[in-house]
Design a protein around this motif. Sequence first.
Motif, PDB file in Angstrom:
ATOM      1  N   LEU A  75       2.632 -11.299  10.156  1.00  0.00           N
ATOM      2  CA  LEU A  75       4.046 -10.803   9.555  1.00  0.00           C
ATOM      3  C   LEU A  75       4.723 -12.246   9.526  1.00  0.00           C
ATOM      4  CD1 LEU A  75       5.490  -8.638   8.283  1.00  0.00           C
ATOM      5  CD2 LEU A  75       6.523  -7.784  10.357  1.00  0.00           C
ATOM      6  N   ILE A 116       3.234 -14.893   7.170  1.00  0.00           N
ATOM      7  CA  ILE A 116       3.727 -14.759   5.798  1.00  0.00           C
ATOM      8  C   ILE A 116       4.935 -14.718   5.479  1.00  0.00           C
ATOM      9  CG2 ILE A 116       3.605 -12.401   5.383  1.00  0.00           C
ATOM     10  CD1 ILE A 116       1.079 -12.876   3.499  1.00  0.00           C
ATOM     11  N   GLN A 124       6.895 -15.321   1.856  1.00  0.00           N
ATOM     12  CA  GLN A 124       7.509 -14.269   1.136  1.00  0.00           C
ATOM     13  C   GLN A 124       9.072 -14.723   0.813  1.00  0.00           C
ATOM     14  OE1 GLN A 124       6.931 -10.848   3.970  1.00  0.00           O
ATOM     15  NE2 GLN A 124       5.868  -9.851   2.024  1.00  0.00           N
ATOM     16  N   ILE A 183      12.920  -8.902   1.551  1.00  0.00           N
ATOM     17  CA  ILE A 183      12.292 -10.158   1.135  1.00  0.00           C
ATOM     18  C   ILE A 183      10.828  -9.901   0.533  1.00  0.00           C
ATOM     19  CG2 ILE A 183      13.442 -11.944   2.421  1.00  0.00           C
ATOM     20  CD1 ILE A 183      11.084 -11.749   4.351  1.00  0.00           C
ATOM     21  N   GLY A 184      10.229  -8.457   0.770  1.00  0.00           N
ATOM     22  CA  GLY A 184       8.938  -8.109   0.612  1.00  0.00           C
ATOM     23  C   GLY A 184       8.833  -6.528   0.378  1.00  0.00           C
ATOM     24  N   TRP A 185       7.927  -6.114  -0.660  1.00  0.00           N
ATOM     25  CA  TRP A 185       7.863  -4.799  -0.743  1.00  0.00           C
ATOM     26  C   TRP A 185       6.367  -4.178  -0.313  1.00  0.00           C
ATOM     27  CZ3 TRP A 185      10.971  -7.748  -3.289  1.00  0.00           C
ATOM     28  CH2 TRP A 185      12.349  -7.147  -3.770  1.00  0.00           C
ATOM     29  N   ASP A 186       6.008  -3.165  -0.322  1.00  0.00           N
ATOM     30  CA  ASP A 186       4.535  -2.803   0.061  1.00  0.00           C
ATOM     31  C   ASP A 186       3.458  -3.448  -0.765  1.00  0.00           C
ATOM     32  OD1 ASP A 186       3.745  -0.125   1.832  1.00  0.00           O
ATOM     33  OD2 ASP A 186       2.419  -0.684   0.713  1.00  0.00           O
ATOM     34  N   ALA A 187       2.287  -3.663  -0.255  1.00  0.00           N
ATOM     35  CA  ALA A 187       1.140  -4.079  -0.992  1.00  0.00           C
ATOM     36  C   ALA A 187       0.694  -3.245  -1.729  1.00  0.00           C
ATOM     37  CB  ALA A 187       0.253  -5.001   0.092  1.00  0.00           C
ATOM     38  N   SER A 188       0.849  -1.882  -1.770  1.00  0.00           N
ATOM     39  CA  SER A 188       0.093  -0.826  -2.400  1.00  0.00           C
ATOM     40  C   SER A 188       1.308  -0.013  -3.148  1.00  0.00           C
ATOM     41  CB  SER A 188      -0.645  -0.050  -1.532  1.00  0.00           C
ATOM     42  OG  SER A 188      -0.145   1.047  -0.765  1.00  0.00           O
ATOM     43  N   ALA A 189       0.971   0.631  -4.082  1.00  0.00           N
ATOM     44  CA  ALA A 189       1.638   1.733  -4.796  1.00  0.00           C
ATOM     45  C   ALA A 189       1.948   2.957  -4.377  1.00  0.00           C
ATOM     46  CB  ALA A 189       1.423   1.779  -6.406  1.00  0.00           C
ATOM     47  N   ARG A 190       0.768   3.068  -3.386  1.00  0.00           N
ATOM     48  CA  ARG A 190       0.652   4.354  -2.869  1.00  0.00           C
ATOM     49  C   ARG A 190       1.860   4.599  -1.428  1.00  0.00           C
ATOM     50  NH1 ARG A 190      -3.533   3.482  -1.350  1.00  0.00           N
ATOM     51  NH2 ARG A 190      -3.388   2.892   0.682  1.00  0.00           N
ATOM     52  N   ASP A 191       2.151   3.666  -0.838  1.00  0.00           N
ATOM     53  CA  ASP A 191       3.203   3.497   0.257  1.00  0.00           C
ATOM     54  C   ASP A 191       4.352   3.022  -0.097  1.00  0.00           C
ATOM     55  OD1 ASP A 191       1.216   4.862   2.153  1.00  0.00           O
ATOM     56  OD2 ASP A 191       0.310   2.880   1.722  1.00  0.00           O
ATOM     57  N   ARG A 192       5.513   3.435   0.596  1.00  0.00           N
ATOM     58  CA  ARG A 192       6.923   2.953   0.527  1.00  0.00           C
ATOM     59  C   ARG A 192       7.265   2.289   1.708  1.00  0.00           C
ATOM     60  NH1 ARG A 192       5.274   3.888  -3.951  1.00  0.00           N
ATOM     61  NH2 ARG A 192       6.230   5.295  -5.366  1.00  0.00           N
ATOM     62  N   THR A 193       7.151   0.783   1.577  1.00  0.00           N
ATOM     63  CA  THR A 193       7.566   0.246   2.767  1.00  0.00           C
ATOM     64  C   THR A 193       8.306  -1.243   2.171  1.00  0.00           C
ATOM     65  OG1 THR A 193       5.651  -1.111   3.252  1.00  0.00           O
ATOM     66  CG2 THR A 193       6.020   0.946   4.280  1.00  0.00           C
ATOM     67  N   ARG A 217       9.519  -4.704   9.357  1.00  0.00           N
ATOM     68  CA  ARG A 217       9.196  -3.875   8.128  1.00  0.00           C
ATOM     69  C   ARG A 217       9.657  -2.611   8.258  1.00  0.00           C
ATOM     70  NH1 ARG A 217       3.047  -3.055   7.071  1.00  0.00           N
ATOM     71  NH2 ARG A 217       4.045  -2.095   5.099  1.00  0.00           N
ATOM     72  N   LEU A 252       0.426 -11.761  -1.201  1.00  0.00           N
ATOM     73  CA  LEU A 252       1.444 -12.212  -1.152  1.00  0.00           C
ATOM     74  C   LEU A 252       2.200 -11.891  -2.719  1.00  0.00           C
ATOM     75  CD1 LEU A 252       3.686 -14.230   0.033  1.00  0.00           C
ATOM     76  CD2 LEU A 252       2.596 -16.065  -1.338  1.00  0.00           C
ATOM     77  N   GLN A 257       1.160  -9.138  -4.412  1.00  0.00           N
ATOM     78  CA  GLN A 257       1.408  -7.894  -4.156  1.00  0.00           C
ATOM     79  C   GLN A 257       2.775  -7.353  -3.539  1.00  0.00           C
ATOM     80  OE1 GLN A 257      -3.295  -6.780  -4.705  1.00  0.00           O
ATOM     81  NE2 GLN A 257      -2.156  -5.140  -3.227  1.00  0.00           N
ATOM     82  N   THR A 258       3.165  -8.119  -2.584  1.00  0.00           N
ATOM     83  CA  THR A 258       4.245  -7.808  -1.865  1.00  0.00           C
ATOM     84  C   THR A 258       5.496  -8.427  -2.425  1.00  0.00           C
ATOM     85  OG1 THR A 258       3.997  -9.676  -0.283  1.00  0.00           O
ATOM     86  CG2 THR A 258       2.933  -7.599   0.426  1.00  0.00           C
ATOM     87  N   THR A 259       5.520  -9.210  -3.341  1.00  0.00           N
ATOM     88  CA  THR A 259       6.735  -9.869  -3.965  1.00  0.00           C
ATOM     89  C   THR A 259       6.644  -9.745  -5.425  1.00  0.00           C
ATOM     90  OG1 THR A 259       5.425 -12.010  -3.907  1.00  0.00           O
ATOM     91  CG2 THR A 259       6.863 -11.641  -2.073  1.00  0.00           C
ATOM     92  N   SER A 297       5.680   2.874 -11.218  1.00  0.00           N
ATOM     93  CA  SER A 297       5.642   2.438  -9.810  1.00  0.00           C
ATOM     94  C   SER A 297       4.367   2.055  -9.330  1.00  0.00           C
ATOM     95  CB  SER A 297       6.040   3.672  -8.939  1.00  0.00           C
ATOM     96  OG  SER A 297       5.134   4.682  -9.510  1.00  0.00           O
ATOM     97  N   MET A 311       0.967  -0.732  -9.163  1.00  0.00           N
ATOM     98  CA  MET A 311       0.878  -2.093  -8.894  1.00  0.00           C
ATOM     99  C   MET A 311      -0.599  -2.569  -9.102  1.00  0.00           C
ATOM    100  SD  MET A 311       2.326  -4.464  -6.428  1.00  0.00           S
ATOM    101  CE  MET A 311       3.212  -3.406  -5.487  1.00  0.00           C
ATOM    102  N   PHE A 328       0.467  -5.118   5.699  1.00  0.00           N
ATOM    103  CA  PHE A 328       1.378  -4.985   4.430  1.00  0.00           C
ATOM    104  C   PHE A 328       1.744  -3.668   3.846  1.00  0.00           C
ATOM    105  CE2 PHE A 328       0.794  -9.229   5.909  1.00  0.00           C
ATOM    106  CZ  PHE A 328       2.154  -9.737   5.938  1.00  0.00           C
ATOM    107  N   SER A 329       1.070  -2.635   4.310  1.00  0.00           N
ATOM    108  CA  SER A 329       1.149  -1.336   3.442  1.00  0.00           C
ATOM    109  C   SER A 329       1.104  -0.180   4.293  1.00  0.00           C
ATOM    110  CB  SER A 329      -0.077  -1.381   2.518  1.00  0.00           C
ATOM    111  OG  SER A 329      -0.202  -0.241   1.938  1.00  0.00           O
ATOM    112  N   SER A 351       0.853   9.452  -5.630  1.00  0.00           N
ATOM    113  CA  SER A 351       0.278   8.135  -5.133  1.00  0.00           C
ATOM    114  C   SER A 351      -1.179   8.217  -5.688  1.00  0.00           C
ATOM    115  CB  SER A 351       0.220   8.552  -3.449  1.00  0.00           C
ATOM    116  OG  SER A 351      -0.743   9.538  -3.233  1.00  0.00           O
ATOM    117  N   ASP A 368      -2.392   4.851  -7.872  1.00  0.00           N
ATOM    118  CA  ASP A 368      -3.597   4.166  -7.333  1.00  0.00           C
ATOM    119  C   ASP A 368      -4.336   4.031  -8.555  1.00  0.00           C
ATOM    120  OD1 ASP A 368      -2.950   3.482  -4.790  1.00  0.00           O
ATOM    121  OD2 ASP A 368      -4.036   5.124  -4.089  1.00  0.00           O
TER     122      ASP A 368
END
Lengths: 307, 162
Positions: free
Chosen positions: A43, A46, A50, A124-134, A170, B16, B18-20, B29, B31, B65-66, B129, B133
């Motif tokens: 974290l 990166i 980010q 400064i950043g969003w979740d790396a997957s579409a499934r989760d919300r962080t 996060r 990087l 995917q998170t930005t 929604s 990705m 990161f997820s 979800s 996916d």
Amino acid sequence: MIDFLRRYQVLVSSGTLLLIATMLISANTRREERVDPLARLVLDAIYPLQLAVNQVTGGVSDIWQGYVDLVGARAEAEALRAHVGVLKGELTRLAEVEAANRRLRQLLKLRRVVGERLVAARVIGWDASARDRTITLDRGEQDGVVSGAAVLVPEGVVGHVFRVSRRAARVLLISDRNSGVDAIIQRSRVRGIVQGRQETCDLKYVKRGADVRQGDHVVTSGLDGIFPKGVLLGDVAQVKTPELGMFQTIVVLPRVAFDQLEEVLVTTGGEPEGPAEEPPASRDAPKLGWHSVLPEVGYGAAARALA
Amino acid sequence: MRITFVILAFGAGAILLQTTLLHFVPIGSAMPDLVLVLCVYLGLHHQSVGGVLGAFSLGYFVDLFSGTDLGLNAFAMTSVFLMVYLLSRRLWIEGGLSNVVIVFAAAVGKTLTIAGLLALFSGTLTAASVRDDILGGAVAAAVAPLVFGALDRTSRRARASH
């Protein structure tokens, strides 16, 4: 045996790693804190990247906006092009400052309502997957942010910090499926748990006969020890009473536009520092950007505490 | 060693992005899952213990990161690698279209794997979800030939300079 391992090395190593992953998931499910020794390190590593990408994105967006504005000015008055261009640029800049001021004034008002020490943070950043919300914030332990801290905006609750490193944190949004917030209906004081469902939330464990209506405001109860009492979570969008079962099915629409979050406030515990005076409506802040605007528009002790 | 560095660099870049930036790509929604494309690439072109470790590591970094379920993506990406590895031993997979198909199949496989794991461990799976996916997998499949091409070119250069 060695021949077998050599021949099926890919299958054996895949099986071993799948087993390790299963153990990780299982351990993570059983414990409240995540078992991730590398998380803090990664974290922090990166975080600058980010931040840089985020700033470049903002810069490109500003340039594009400026370009669009300039094209509009040229078409509007050919003769006064230069003059109008300057004025338009100035207007855009002032509008941006005013918008930043408006957001920050709301954040400061929220600070008074919450009655806890808060720190402002930028997304400064969003979740790396579409499934989760962080989301990832640019504030960490060195700014007083701790794991479990509530994250708020004037529109309501955003979520809570679930992992923190030295310079970043996060946040698990309330719309994430793993999020649960102790809540009450503001009008009837009926209690339940708000659980995320991607775009919306569910208010769970509300008995069949409980008084809940469409449009009711759902606020935090303060009983979970994370969120201050009485902060808005959302509005009741739908109430269904199933033929069977003890509980009603209630859909809650969060007020916060999670995709458009730019700045948030994070609780850091303790009483707020200094008098929380009402910030003046300033239109003459000389620079853009909320980090730099705060000290310069003269918000006083509240601004210093936030910045 | 240089190939490992190339894959690691692509993986870090994918996470990087995917998170930005990809957060702003206007496809609802969903990705684009670039890390999935990398895992499929590993399954097709690096069928070794190093490839498995790469897929697991990529999944683990996505986990960092997820969401909050550590190990979920590590398991899913290792499964994707295994699936592609087993498929490639039985089918001829080469060229743009087959890459698109295999990446989309891998996305469906990954979604099903995650759905199974969530049902088993936390029971917090939602239809939205699953939809996101699959949609993300479809976009990833569409860009797969580009990513594969970039990886091939970079790997060739890395080998040549070695």
